[in-house]
Scaffold this motif. Sequence first.
Motif, PDB file in Angstrom:
ATOM      1  N   ALA A 187       0.832  -1.202   0.000  1.00 57.84           N
ATOM      2  CA  ALA A 187       0.000   0.000   0.000  1.00 57.84           C
ATOM      3  C   ALA A 187       0.869   1.256   0.000  1.00 57.84           C
ATOM      4  N   ARG A 188       1.898   1.259   0.824  1.00 58.43           N
ATOM      5  CA  ARG A 188       2.813   2.404   0.856  1.00 58.43           C
ATOM      6  C   ARG A 188       3.444   2.631  -0.510  1.00 58.43           C
ATOM      7  N   GLN A 189       3.922   1.544  -1.117  1.00 61.75           N
ATOM      8  CA  GLN A 189       4.621   1.689  -2.402  1.00 61.75           C
ATOM      9  C   GLN A 189       3.672   2.078  -3.533  1.00 61.75           C
ATOM     10  N   LEU A 190       2.411   1.657  -3.438  1.00 65.69           N
ATOM     11  CA  LEU A 190       1.426   2.088  -4.426  1.00 65.69           C
ATOM     12  C   LEU A 190       1.206   3.590  -4.335  1.00 65.69           C
ATOM     13  N   PHE A 191       0.992   4.103  -3.129  1.00 74.31           N
ATOM     14  CA  PHE A 191       0.741   5.531  -2.963  1.00 74.31           C
ATOM     15  C   PHE A 191       1.994   6.369  -3.205  1.00 74.31           C
ATOM     16  N   GLN A 192       3.159   5.788  -2.963  1.00 74.75           N
ATOM     17  CA  GLN A 192       4.410   6.494  -3.244  1.00 74.75           C
ATOM     18  C   GLN A 192       4.697   6.592  -4.741  1.00 74.75           C
ATOM     19  N   GLY A 193       4.112   5.698  -5.526  1.00 74.31           N
ATOM     20  CA  GLY A 193       4.430   5.647  -6.948  1.00 74.31           C
ATOM     21  C   GLY A 193       5.578   4.719  -7.257  1.00 74.31           C
ATOM     22  N   ILE A 194       6.035   3.934  -6.261  1.00 76.07           N
ATOM     23  CA  ILE A 194       7.110   2.963  -6.507  1.00 76.07           C
ATOM     24  C   ILE A 194       6.566   1.792  -7.319  1.00 76.07           C
ATOM     25  N   ILE A 195       5.393   1.293  -6.951  1.00 74.47           N
ATOM     26  CA  ILE A 195       4.697   0.291  -7.770  1.00 74.47           C
ATOM     27  C   ILE A 195       3.878   1.054  -8.804  1.00 74.47           C
ATOM     28  N   ARG A 196       4.240   0.914 -10.063  1.00 73.60           N
ATOM     29  CA  ARG A 196       3.626   1.734 -11.108  1.00 73.60           C
ATOM     30  C   ARG A 196       2.666   0.968 -11.998  1.00 73.60           C
ATOM     31  N   ASN A 197       2.669  -0.352 -11.866  1.00 72.80           N
ATOM     32  CA  ASN A 197       1.773  -1.170 -12.682  1.00 72.80           C
ATOM     33  C   ASN A 197       1.228  -2.290 -11.801  1.00 72.80           C
ATOM     34  N   TRP A 198      -0.060  -2.562 -11.938  1.00 74.58           N
ATOM     35  CA  TRP A 198      -0.683  -3.566 -11.080  1.00 74.58           C
ATOM     36  C   TRP A 198      -0.123  -4.974 -11.306  1.00 74.58           C
ATOM     37  N   ARG A 199       0.487  -5.221 -12.447  1.00 71.44           N
ATOM     38  CA  ARG A 199       1.055  -6.554 -12.700  1.00 71.44           C
ATOM     39  C   ARG A 199       2.240  -6.838 -11.773  1.00 71.44           C
ATOM     40  N   GLN A 200       2.841  -5.783 -11.197  1.00 67.93           N
ATOM     41  CA  GLN A 200       3.969  -5.966 -10.281  1.00 67.93           C
ATOM     42  C   GLN A 200       3.554  -6.682  -8.998  1.00 67.93           C
ATOM     43  N   ILE A 201       2.262  -6.656  -8.679  1.00 70.10           N
ATOM     44  CA  ILE A 201       1.794  -7.343  -7.465  1.00 70.10           C
ATOM     45  C   ILE A 201       0.687  -8.347  -7.802  1.00 70.10           C
ATOM     46  N   GLY A 202       0.732  -8.873  -9.030  1.00 67.58           N
ATOM     47  CA  GLY A 202      -0.174  -9.950  -9.413  1.00 67.58           C
ATOM     48  C   GLY A 202      -1.471  -9.522 -10.041  1.00 67.58           C
ATOM     49  N   GLY A 203      -1.601  -8.253 -10.379  1.00 68.55           N
ATOM     50  CA  GLY A 203      -2.819  -7.775 -11.019  1.00 68.55           C
ATOM     51  C   GLY A 203      -2.678  -7.688 -12.528  1.00 68.55           C
ATOM     52  N   PRO A 204      -3.633  -7.072 -13.211  1.00 70.97           N
ATOM     53  CA  PRO A 204      -3.568  -6.943 -14.670  1.00 70.97           C
ATOM     54  C   PRO A 204      -2.521  -5.915 -15.100  1.00 70.97           C
ATOM     55  N   ASP A 205      -2.227  -5.896 -16.351  1.00 74.10           N
ATOM     56  CA  ASP A 205      -1.236  -4.965 -16.906  1.00 74.10           C
ATOM     57  C   ASP A 205      -1.895  -3.597 -17.097  1.00 74.10           C
ATOM     58  N   ILE A 206      -2.060  -2.884 -15.992  1.00 72.07           N
ATOM     59  CA  ILE A 206      -2.700  -1.566 -15.998  1.00 72.07           C
ATOM     60  C   ILE A 206      -1.844  -0.625 -15.152  1.00 72.07           C
ATOM     61  N   PRO A 207      -1.525   0.565 -15.654  1.00 71.42           N
ATOM     62  CA  PRO A 207      -0.754   1.518 -14.843  1.00 71.42           C
ATOM     63  C   PRO A 207      -1.513   1.919 -13.576  1.00 71.42           C
ATOM     64  N   VAL A 208      -0.778   2.119 -12.515  1.00 78.89           N
ATOM     65  CA  VAL A 208      -1.366   2.582 -11.252  1.00 78.89           C
ATOM     66  C   VAL A 208      -1.582   4.097 -11.328  1.00 78.89           C
ATOM     67  N   VAL A 209      -2.775   4.535 -10.978  1.00 80.01           N
ATOM     68  CA  VAL A 209      -3.104   5.962 -10.929  1.00 80.01           C
ATOM     69  C   VAL A 209      -3.445   6.307  -9.478  1.00 80.01           C
ATOM     70  N   VAL A 210      -2.619   7.117  -8.842  1.00 74.29           N
ATOM     71  CA  VAL A 210      -2.831   7.473  -7.441  1.00 74.29           C
ATOM     72  C   VAL A 210      -3.753   8.686  -7.349  1.00 74.29           C
ATOM     73  N   VAL A 211      -4.759   8.575  -6.490  1.00 75.28           N
ATOM     74  CA  VAL A 211      -5.688   9.684  -6.250  1.00 75.28           C
ATOM     75  C   VAL A 211      -5.605  10.046  -4.779  1.00 75.28           C
ATOM     76  N   SER A 212      -5.406  11.316  -4.487  1.00 74.25           N
ATOM     77  CA  SER A 212      -5.214  11.741  -3.112  1.00 74.25           C
ATOM     78  C   SER A 212      -5.986  13.026  -2.838  1.00 74.25           C
ATOM     79  N   ARG A 213      -5.948  13.463  -1.594  1.00 75.59           N
ATOM     80  CA  ARG A 213      -6.563  14.711  -1.161  1.00 75.59           C
ATOM     81  C   ARG A 213      -5.486  15.781  -1.010  1.00 75.59           C
ATOM     82  N   PRO A 214      -5.874  17.060  -0.920  1.00 78.63           N
ATOM     83  CA  PRO A 214      -4.875  18.122  -0.760  1.00 78.63           C
ATOM     84  C   PRO A 214      -4.292  18.140   0.649  1.00 78.63           C
ATOM     85  N   LEU A 215      -3.287  18.960   0.851  1.00 74.88           N
ATOM     86  CA  LEU A 215      -2.617  19.050   2.143  1.00 74.88           C
ATOM     87  C   LEU A 215      -3.545  19.538   3.244  1.00 74.88           C
ATOM     88  N   SER A 216      -4.633  20.217   2.887  1.00 76.20           N
ATOM     89  CA  SER A 216      -5.572  20.732   3.884  1.00 76.20           C
ATOM     90  C   SER A 216      -6.483  19.652   4.443  1.00 76.20           C
TER      91      SER A 216
END
Length: 275
Positions: A129-158
């Motif tokens: 989970a940490r590496q997904l949100f960090q952008g270290i894991i960039r494709n779901w196939r790296q952890i056994g998922g389909p060949d789809i790029p990881v897109v991180v969605v987050s909230r602002p600093l506030s």
Amino acid sequence: MISRRQFVIGMLSAPFLYGTLRLTHLLHAPRPVLHLTIMGASSCMGYVKAVLPKWEQGHNSVHVAISGGGSYAGLKALAHGQVELAIADVIPPPGYIVVPLRRYPLGRIPIVIAAHPGVGITRVSWRQARQLFQGIIRNWRQIGGPDIPVVVVSRPLSSGARDVVQTRLLGESEFSPHAIIQLSNGAVAKTVRETPGAIGYVEAVMPLGNLHIMCLGHHCYQRNDPGQWVLFAEPAIFIREDAEALVVDLAEYLAQDPRRPAFGIYPEPAQGGRG
């Protein structure tokens, strides 16, 4: 012609008549409306909007405006005297607020890891989970998922939700610099639901249908047993220490209304630890 006697009587009675008319006007004139403003965590605004009308019915000369903007924005507006009540799911860091505040806890809100249904993975470890949100894991196939790029969605600093995820999940690490930033809980949910490969986090105060909620380590979020979940925000009402009695009354009402669990705000502490 007006006689002298009539003139004198009229002059003597005029102040009495004016006073009577003035009193009648005051008695029938609409009472001035007092305006209060609540600002802060968007995750709590659904609850506030639902329960506020009952309080306003008992205070018919008061109008309460509601605004989101995030926990830190609400606290800063409160400190500057721009709002009377702030809702925040963070404790103000030292030096952030220089005026004395009162805090009225609302409970706990689970924060769940949500992904697009197409990722096909039901469980991630804390490290993944940490590496997904960090952008270290960039494709779901790296952890056994389909060949789809990881897109991180987050909230602002506030956002208090971001602060919780940053503190309890990422630690000293940072979110991916390519993360899509959305201003509200609902906007994060919509973006994750509609974006292939997306992963984000949402406070579970809304229907989670069409969102793929992931287990984190050995823990899986269950709506009927939120206490066992491991990530949660702790929202509270903040007012200034010198707030007038009306503001105190509203803060106490919002902090004590028994309908909070129906909006995902649970009074019982969540249990569990990291897996």
